[in-house]
Design a protein around this motif. Sequence first.
Motif, PDB file in Angstrom:
ATOM      1  N   ALA A  15      86.447 -86.200  18.519  1.00 41.43           N
ATOM      2  CA  ALA A  15      86.789 -84.508  18.769  1.00 41.43           C
ATOM      3  C   ALA A  15      87.176 -84.160  20.163  1.00 41.43           C
ATOM      4  O   ALA A  15      87.937 -83.331  20.223  1.00 41.43           O
ATOM      5  N   ARG A  16      86.764 -84.635  20.963  1.00 42.28           N
ATOM      6  CA  ARG A  16      87.139 -84.328  22.433  1.00 42.28           C
ATOM      7  C   ARG A  16      88.547 -84.615  22.889  1.00 42.28           C
ATOM      8  O   ARG A  16      89.532 -83.781  23.254  1.00 42.28           O
ATOM      9  N   ARG A  17      88.812 -85.867  22.249  1.00 36.32           N
ATOM     10  CA  ARG A  17      90.192 -86.445  22.419  1.00 36.32           C
ATOM     11  C   ARG A  17      91.410 -85.640  21.865  1.00 36.32           C
ATOM     12  O   ARG A  17      92.157 -85.435  22.263  1.00 36.32           O
ATOM     13  N   LEU A  18      90.674 -85.138  20.384  1.00 34.81           N
ATOM     14  CA  LEU A  18      91.709 -84.441  19.627  1.00 34.81           C
ATOM     15  C   LEU A  18      91.859 -83.119  20.405  1.00 34.81           C
ATOM     16  O   LEU A  18      92.925 -82.293  20.694  1.00 34.81           O
ATOM     17  N   ALA A  19      90.772 -82.466  20.812  1.00 36.35           N
ATOM     18  CA  ALA A  19      90.767 -81.201  21.616  1.00 36.35           C
ATOM     19  C   ALA A  19      91.627 -81.354  22.996  1.00 36.35           C
ATOM     20  O   ALA A  19      92.402 -80.311  23.251  1.00 36.35           O
ATOM     21  N   GLU A  20      91.336 -82.337  23.524  1.00 41.58           N
ATOM     22  CA  GLU A  20      92.335 -82.516  24.810  1.00 41.58           C
ATOM     23  C   GLU A  20      93.799 -82.719  24.492  1.00 41.58           C
ATOM     24  O   GLU A  20      94.381 -81.915  25.191  1.00 41.58           O
ATOM     25  N   ALA A  21      94.221 -83.318  23.340  1.00 44.30           N
ATOM     26  CA  ALA A  21      95.610 -83.312  23.027  1.00 44.30           C
ATOM     27  C   ALA A  21      96.231 -81.905  22.544  1.00 44.30           C
ATOM     28  O   ALA A  21      97.290 -81.688  22.623  1.00 44.30           O
ATOM     29  N   ARG A  37      72.825 -80.308  20.500  1.00 44.47           N
ATOM     30  CA  ARG A  37      71.465 -81.257  20.614  1.00 44.47           C
ATOM     31  C   ARG A  37      71.389 -81.917  22.081  1.00 44.47           C
ATOM     32  O   ARG A  37      70.491 -82.175  22.437  1.00 44.47           O
ATOM     33  N   THR A  38      72.485 -82.214  22.549  1.00 41.63           N
ATOM     34  CA  THR A  38      72.749 -82.765  23.899  1.00 41.63           C
ATOM     35  C   THR A  38      72.121 -82.019  24.930  1.00 41.63           C
ATOM     36  O   THR A  38      72.914 -81.074  25.185  1.00 41.63           O
ATOM     37  N   SER A  39      71.446 -82.419  25.699  1.00 40.58           N
ATOM     38  CA  SER A  39      70.901 -81.435  26.926  1.00 40.58           C
ATOM     39  C   SER A  39      72.101 -81.238  28.031  1.00 40.58           C
ATOM     40  O   SER A  39      72.197 -80.160  28.774  1.00 40.58           O
ATOM     41  N   ASP A  40      73.032 -82.304  28.201  1.00 45.58           N
ATOM     42  CA  ASP A  40      73.825 -82.236  29.160  1.00 45.58           C
ATOM     43  C   ASP A  40      75.435 -82.623  28.531  1.00 45.58           C
ATOM     44  O   ASP A  40      75.721 -83.855  28.851  1.00 45.58           O
ATOM     45  N   PRO A  43      81.568 -82.010  29.524  1.00 46.10           N
ATOM     46  CA  PRO A  43      82.695 -80.855  29.743  1.00 46.10           C
ATOM     47  C   PRO A  43      83.805 -81.210  28.604  1.00 46.10           C
ATOM     48  O   PRO A  43      84.315 -82.030  28.254  1.00 46.10           O
ATOM     49  N   GLN A  44      84.412 -79.909  28.106  1.00 42.21           N
ATOM     50  CA  GLN A  44      85.272 -80.052  26.701  1.00 42.21           C
ATOM     51  C   GLN A  44      86.760 -79.285  27.328  1.00 42.21           C
ATOM     52  O   GLN A  44      86.442 -78.076  28.286  1.00 42.21           O
TER      53      GLN A  44
END
Length: 256
Positions: A15-21, A37-40, A43-44
């Motif tokens: 998902a992050r790679r798709l958003a990056e592209a 869910r993840t506390s940290d 960055p997106q």
Amino acid sequence: MGKARILILGGTTEARRLAEALAGRADLDIVLSLAGRTSDPAPQPVPVRSGGFGGSEGLARYLTDEAFDLLVDATHPFAARISANAADAVSRCGVAAFALRRPAWQPMPGDRWHAARNVPEAIAALGPSPRRVFLAIGRQEAHYANAAPFHHYWVRSVDPVEPALTVPDVAYIHAKGPFRLEDELAMLRQYGIEVIVAKNSGGSATYAKIEAARQLGIEVIMIERAQAAGLAVVETVEAALHHIDHLASSLIKRGV
Ligand code: NAP
């Protein structure tokens, strides 16, 4: 020129790679959705919204109210509820959608896999005598190990397992992939692990433990995926980009 609005359901590397592209494309407006869910969280590269929608009805309402043209379900292969909700929501509101889901790992010569359908079944498959178990299934379902308290557990997760397990012998390892083969080999040897419990997540980030188990002859209780929800599936970020280009040009031609 109109912009096509795309909601990506994320929480995965893909998902992050798709958003990056897609970030910075003048013809698209992207929002990435995380469960929170993840506390940290990492960055997106695009605007993020966080937290549940309130079931499939809530998601359908959000898609309509925010005038999205396309939904991409790029959640984890084991995040079954949100994927089912996504399929149901788009069938309610008529928004175009597809899923980006990495293929499952396939056993190779030398692998000693034992298939399980879910975490309780995997814990039961460890058997009645005490074993040294590496539990690599994430924190949310680790508590099922409480049903077999006589094993020795090493539990790896990104965030702490809360509440802690009630078993008498457990160590927690907090770590985030990607993991390297040499580190996994060293860890399995250091703790004298006899069996790994893993989810068949696919992808490369967490595959090293499976390869390490093959090299060391260690058994893997492999939890297989449930039947995927009803959206069309692509398996790679590249295929998703291709699909989006196709859909975006038809949306813009329609003057959306
Ligand atoms: P799940 O059981 O399928 O979903 C439970 C609820 O969490 C959903 O009904 C939804 O709440 C909310 N939710 C899940 N993903 C969301 C998203 N991307 N955006 C907004 N709301 C979301 O999901 P899960 O297994 O707990 O996974 C949660 C997140 O962690 C997902 O983003 C997934 O990609 C990621 N993840 C999961 C695993 C795993 O092994 N399950 C591993 C790595 C990453 P509402 O019904 O209120 O909308």
